[in-house]
Structures are given as C-alpha cells and as structure tokens.
Design a protein around this motif. Sequence first.
Motif, PDB file in Angstrom:
ATOM      1  N   GLN A  83       0.840  -1.184   0.000  1.00 13.53           N
ATOM      2  CA  GLN A  83       0.000   0.000   0.000  1.00 13.53           C
ATOM      3  C   GLN A  83       0.876   1.234   0.000  1.00 13.53           C
ATOM      4  O   GLN A  83       1.956   1.253   0.597  1.00 13.53           O
ATOM      5  N   CYS A  86      -6.089  -2.746   2.685  1.00 12.52           N
ATOM      6  CA  CYS A  86      -6.636  -3.482   1.553  1.00 12.52           C
ATOM      7  C   CYS A  86      -6.204  -4.942   1.654  1.00 12.52           C
ATOM      8  O   CYS A  86      -5.251  -5.281   2.370  1.00 12.52           O
ATOM      9  N   CYS A  93      -3.287   0.284  -3.649  1.00 14.13           N
ATOM     10  CA  CYS A  93      -3.108  -1.084  -3.164  1.00 14.13           C
ATOM     11  C   CYS A  93      -2.639  -1.929  -4.342  1.00 14.13           C
ATOM     12  O   CYS A  93      -3.307  -1.985  -5.376  1.00 14.13           O
TER      13      CYS A  93
END
Lengths: 116, 112
Positions: free
Chosen positions: A6, A94, A23
């Motif tokens: 990320q 994520c 992400c």
Amino acid sequence: GAVVSQHPSRVICKSGTSVKIECRSLDFQATTMFWYRQFPKQSLMLMATSNEGSKATYEQGVEKDKFLINHASLTLSTLTVTSAHPEDSSFYICSAFSGGADTTQYFGPGTRLTVL
Amino acid sequence: LAKTTQPISMDSYEGQEVNITCSHNNIATNDYITWYQQFPSQGPRFIIQGYKTKVTNEVASLFIPADRKSSTLSLPRVSLSDTAVYYCLVAPDRAGRRALTFGSGTRLQVQP
C-alpha cells in the motif's frame, strides 16, 4: 506467501482535500481486492469490494461518492477519499485473494490517514 | 457467516504456551477456520487455517474438535514479539474470494 503493498503508509491532509491510496498485488494478479477501515482499538470493518474492470460493491453506510474505488488493472486498486474531513481519519487496509491453489487472503500493511 | 466468540484479552509470559479458544457454534459444513495476527498499525497477517482435527505449521497449531464448534490456536513458547491481536474467522470455501468479517479479536499481551 503473496505480497500486497500500500502507498502511502501514512498521509496527513487538510480538511476538504482528496487523498488517494494505492493497493498493489506485487507477485500475483488479483481480480478482487477488498478495502477495510479500522478505527483505534476496534476491529476491521469492510468498506467495499473492488472488482477489476467493473464497479466496486460498497457496504451499507459507506458513501460511494466519498470513497471512490478504481480497480483498473489486475494488480492495482485505488481508494480515493474525497473532500476528507477529520472523521475520515482512520487506518485503511486493503486485501487481495491470490487465486489458484492458494486460497488465502493477503493484507496490505495499511495506510494511516490523518485529516486536520 | 458463522459468528465467532473469543476472549477479549489474555496475558502471558515469555516462554509459555498460549492457547486462544474461539467458539463458533453455528459453523457450516463448508466453513473453514482461519486465524490472523495483527500488530499495531499493520495489516493482519495469516497464521493458520484448518477444517478439522489438527493443523500445525512453523508458527502455530490449530486444534479443532470433531464437532467443529470451537477451535484453539496454540502458540508455543511465546515471546514479547507475539504481543498482538489475534482474530478467529469462520468462512466458507477458505474465504479467499470473499470479504472477511472480523470480530473483536483477542488482545494478547506477553510480559517478560
């Protein structure tokens, strides 16, 4: 195991501005990615499911016009927090499913968003 | 998805074995049990997954009784670095393709 990254890891912005969080699945392709939000001392809460090439599916109570999700490729999903306010300050995480024989879901390191 | 119940917190000392039990009375036939570990300001990390009996890897063991209504994560000889929140999740088809529902987790504090 598979790696999910990320960027940025942390961001501080002024109220009213927009922030984009990326992400990426580094060594595998992910047709589906998930976005979670986590407030201090609380558990992860699903915000939306990001599908490559199609619109994201948002959980109830999550504003799709405020949290824009784009899954333009099999290795990248972006979450844009538009017109951020202090209450949007949180830890955004994520995850992605690597597919094939590996059915584990892998999580990114998270992004700490602070809105002043 | 089956609801899970696990202790809010646990304390231990370095070198001890820690067992964290999770209840999932409504587990379905095709549900798998997965445990994740989360350190502060980091994303969850997969620890172990199982369906029945016992599963062991280099990090932990997972014990699942025959009725599968509970499971126990066993961490051998914990160290200070094992201080984290541990989540028990139950979901079908190994859950890779589905979003995961996280409960409150168990906050493990390891003391020197």
